[in-house]
Scaffold this motif. Structure first.
Motif, mmCIF file in Angstrom:
data_model
loop_
_atom_site.group_PDB
_atom_site.id
_atom_site.type_symbol
_atom_site.label_atom_id
_atom_site.label_comp_id
_atom_site.label_asym_id
_atom_site.label_seq_id
_atom_site.Cartn_x
_atom_site.Cartn_y
_atom_site.Cartn_z
ATOM 1 N N ILE A 82 5.715 5.234 -5.012
ATOM 2 C CA ILE A 82 5.725 6.404 -5.480
ATOM 3 C C ILE A 82 4.380 6.883 -6.070
ATOM 4 O O ILE A 82 4.078 8.061 -5.718
ATOM 5 C CB ILE A 82 6.839 6.618 -6.973
ATOM 6 C CG1 ILE A 82 8.213 6.500 -6.133
ATOM 7 C CG2 ILE A 82 6.739 7.747 -7.569
ATOM 8 C CD1 ILE A 82 9.287 6.218 -7.470
ATOM 9 N N GLY A 83 3.720 6.028 -6.611
ATOM 10 C CA GLY A 83 2.308 6.459 -7.392
ATOM 11 C C GLY A 83 1.641 6.779 -6.283
ATOM 12 O O GLY A 83 0.573 7.793 -6.163
ATOM 13 N N MET A 84 1.493 5.878 -4.967
ATOM 14 C CA MET A 84 0.528 6.184 -3.816
ATOM 15 C C MET A 84 0.748 7.352 -3.195
ATOM 16 O O MET A 84 -0.207 8.082 -2.818
ATOM 17 C CB MET A 84 0.643 5.148 -2.940
ATOM 18 C CG MET A 84 0.323 3.726 -3.180
ATOM 19 S SD MET A 84 -1.724 3.652 -3.518
ATOM 20 C CE MET A 84 -2.284 3.786 -1.745
ATOM 21 N N GLN A 85 2.058 7.906 -3.351
ATOM 22 C CA GLN A 85 2.506 9.350 -2.609
ATOM 23 C C GLN A 85 1.891 10.262 -3.461
ATOM 24 O O GLN A 85 1.389 11.282 -3.086
ATOM 25 C CB GLN A 85 3.924 9.199 -2.430
ATOM 26 C CG GLN A 85 4.339 10.545 -1.710
ATOM 27 C CD GLN A 85 5.892 10.637 -1.581
ATOM 28 O OE1 GLN A 85 6.706 9.816 -1.577
ATOM 29 N NE2 GLN A 85 6.224 12.006 -1.169
ATOM 30 N N GLU A 86 2.190 10.220 -4.900
ATOM 31 C CA GLU A 86 1.676 11.225 -5.498
ATOM 32 C C GLU A 86 0.193 11.376 -5.733
ATOM 33 O O GLU A 86 -0.252 12.440 -5.999
ATOM 34 C CB GLU A 86 2.271 10.909 -7.005
ATOM 35 C CG GLU A 86 3.672 10.893 -7.220
ATOM 36 C CD GLU A 86 3.966 10.637 -8.665
ATOM 37 O OE1 GLU A 86 3.233 9.974 -9.487
ATOM 38 O OE2 GLU A 86 5.206 10.749 -9.207
ATOM 39 N N ARG A 87 -0.659 10.277 -5.332
ATOM 40 C CA ARG A 87 -2.023 10.711 -5.228
ATOM 41 C C ARG A 87 -2.489 10.903 -3.837
ATOM 42 O O ARG A 87 -3.657 10.972 -3.400
ATOM 43 C CB ARG A 87 -2.986 9.180 -5.665
ATOM 44 C CG ARG A 87 -2.308 8.816 -7.061
ATOM 45 C CD ARG A 87 -3.303 7.627 -7.628
ATOM 46 N NE ARG A 87 -2.944 6.592 -7.044
ATOM 47 C CZ ARG A 87 -2.002 5.708 -7.511
ATOM 48 N NH1 ARG A 87 -1.323 6.068 -8.509
ATOM 49 N NH2 ARG A 87 -1.809 4.467 -7.081
ATOM 50 N N GLY A 88 -1.521 11.237 -3.066
ATOM 51 C CA GLY A 88 -1.890 11.621 -1.622
ATOM 52 C C GLY A 88 -2.177 10.635 -0.620
ATOM 53 O O GLY A 88 -2.777 10.848 0.398
ATOM 54 N N PHE A 89 -1.693 9.483 -0.882
ATOM 55 C CA PHE A 89 -2.121 8.415 0.112
ATOM 56 C C PHE A 89 -0.568 7.505 0.236
ATOM 57 O O PHE A 89 -0.481 6.444 -0.015
ATOM 58 C CB PHE A 89 -2.863 7.113 -0.637
ATOM 59 C CG PHE A 89 -4.260 7.806 -0.761
ATOM 60 C CD1 PHE A 89 -5.322 7.913 0.181
ATOM 61 C CD2 PHE A 89 -4.489 8.121 -2.171
ATOM 62 C CE1 PHE A 89 -6.426 8.441 -0.251
ATOM 63 C CE2 PHE A 89 -5.858 8.788 -2.322
ATOM 64 C CZ PHE A 89 -6.685 8.916 -1.541
ATOM 65 N N PRO A 90 0.425 8.476 0.857
ATOM 66 C CA PRO A 90 1.445 7.682 1.149
ATOM 67 C C PRO A 90 1.442 6.557 2.269
ATOM 68 O O PRO A 90 0.567 6.298 3.064
ATOM 69 C CB PRO A 90 2.187 8.885 2.119
ATOM 70 C CG PRO A 90 1.408 9.880 2.580
ATOM 71 C CD PRO A 90 0.085 9.775 1.379
ATOM 72 N N VAL A 91 2.308 5.585 1.862
ATOM 73 C CA VAL A 91 2.234 4.227 2.556
ATOM 74 C C VAL A 91 3.039 4.023 3.998
ATOM 75 O O VAL A 91 4.054 4.544 3.693
ATOM 76 C CB VAL A 91 2.515 3.002 1.505
ATOM 77 C CG1 VAL A 91 2.519 1.603 2.225
ATOM 78 C CG2 VAL A 91 1.703 3.007 0.202
ATOM 79 N N THR A 92 2.360 3.428 4.820
ATOM 80 C CA THR A 92 3.340 3.271 6.216
ATOM 81 C C THR A 92 3.989 1.929 6.017
ATOM 82 O O THR A 92 3.693 1.259 4.925
ATOM 83 C CB THR A 92 2.123 2.977 7.201
ATOM 84 O OG1 THR A 92 1.242 1.860 6.970
ATOM 85 C CG2 THR A 92 1.238 4.276 7.192
ATOM 86 N N ARG A 93 4.865 1.880 6.867
ATOM 87 C CA ARG A 93 5.836 0.502 6.807
ATOM 88 C C ARG A 93 4.982 -0.678 7.003
ATOM 89 O O ARG A 93 5.207 -1.709 6.429
ATOM 90 C CB ARG A 93 6.741 0.598 7.837
ATOM 91 C CG ARG A 93 6.445 0.451 9.237
ATOM 92 C CD ARG A 93 7.383 0.586 10.010
ATOM 93 N NE ARG A 93 8.213 1.970 10.474
ATOM 94 C CZ ARG A 93 9.420 2.200 11.027
ATOM 95 N NH1 ARG A 93 9.899 1.466 11.670
ATOM 96 N NH2 ARG A 93 9.597 3.612 11.210
ATOM 97 N N SER A 94 3.966 -0.595 7.845
ATOM 98 C CA SER A 94 3.122 -1.706 8.083
ATOM 99 C C SER A 94 2.399 -2.120 6.773
ATOM 100 O O SER A 94 2.233 -3.441 6.395
ATOM 101 C CB SER A 94 1.989 -1.554 9.166
ATOM 102 O OG SER A 94 1.128 -2.668 9.309
ATOM 103 N N THR A 95 1.813 -1.215 6.036
ATOM 104 C CA THR A 95 0.936 -1.396 4.739
ATOM 105 C C THR A 95 2.166 -1.936 3.846
ATOM 106 O O THR A 95 1.407 -2.870 3.152
ATOM 107 C CB THR A 95 0.503 -0.007 4.303
ATOM 108 O OG1 THR A 95 -0.460 0.389 5.357
ATOM 109 C CG2 THR A 95 -0.203 -0.310 2.896
ATOM 110 N N LEU A 96 3.409 -1.337 3.467
ATOM 111 C CA LEU A 96 4.138 -2.281 2.476
ATOM 112 C C LEU A 96 4.481 -3.566 2.983
ATOM 113 O O LEU A 96 4.213 -4.398 2.237
ATOM 114 C CB LEU A 96 5.412 -1.282 2.757
ATOM 115 C CG LEU A 96 6.617 -1.934 1.889
ATOM 116 C CD1 LEU A 96 5.976 -1.874 0.481
ATOM 117 C CD2 LEU A 96 7.911 -1.336 1.885
#
Length: 240
Positions: A82-96
């Motif tokens: 949630i925090g990454m998306q709010e800062r404009g850096f949504p996470v990919t499935r690979s990154t997760l």
């Protein structure tokens, strides 16, 4: 026909309620809202949300192998997403999956994963356990900026202000020496040639690449609200 319509409406309503409950739980666990405020906003009974957050619900809905991460650990992952998306850096499935592998390497335990990196089945189960998320195609800032409006800009600044207030960092805005804006640009080592001199009647004109087509040097520029100019940060092409 009437029974089918009612059944579809019932399934749709149940899905909507489940999504609302998950959203409410995320608000509460992330500390964004109190239980009372979240339930009131989403029009949910507090007793239902409390039950869904209890051990009784977890025991009732356990199916298949147990998750490698504890519920608390997985919730931290949810808050991070949630925090990454709010800062404009949504996470990919690979990154997760990489993040989970990194965490498991720092906190060793027995896992069925190769090199501690979970696979597609774990990711699918994670998404089922957290229905508040979905896979989306993001729009890059560069393409969105072509259609940006004054309302978008004001909304962005308001969003940043709310994020700083939520994290007790609003005082940063009182000091211009701590406020910076940055952007990067790329210089291709072999830019595409627009025109060349060639013999009349040539059917195909080729040019031998003098460097890898997409190889470039990236330069980062940053400026402070107080007028400070930061030295440019140059990122050279890496070597394999």
């Amino acid at each position: 026909m009437g029974k089918i319509t009612k059944r579809r409406a019932s399934i749709s309503a149940k899905k909507h309620t489940d999504e609302a409950i998950q959203k409410c739980i995320q608000y509460v666990r992330s500390g964004k809202k109190s239980m009372y405020a979240a339930c009131k906003m989403l029009k949910l009974p507090m007793s239902t949300v409390r039950y869904r957050m209890s051990d009784r619900w977890k025991q009732k809905n356990v199916s298949g192998p147990r998750s490698v991460l504890t519920q608390e650990e997985e919730q931290k992952m949810v808050i991070w997403l949630i925090g990454m998306q709010e800062r404009g850096f949504p996470v990919t499935r690979s990154t997760l999956r990489f993040k989970v592998a990194e965490f498991l390497s720092s906190d060793p335990r027995e896992t069925p994963f190769k090199n501690n990196r979970p696979g597609r089945k774990w990711f699918a189960a994670f998404m089922r356990r957290n229905p508040g998320f979905s896979l989306r195609a993001p729009e890059t800032v560069s393409s969105a900026s072509a259609r940006v409006s004054e309302e978008d800009i004001r909304g962005w600044f308001q969003h940043i202000k709310e994020w700083l207030a939520k994290n007790d960092m609003l005082h940063i805005l009182d000091c211009p020496d701590r406020v910076f804006n940055g952007d990067e640009t790329s210089f291709y080592l072999h830019p595409k040639t627009k025109e060349v001199i060639a013999r009349t009647g040539s059917r195909n004109v080729y040019e031998v690449e003098q460097a890898v087509a997409k190889q470039n040097v990236t330069v980062m520029f940053a400026f402070g609200a107080s007028g400070t100019v930061v030295h440019p940060h140059v990122i050279l092409s890496g070597k394999g």
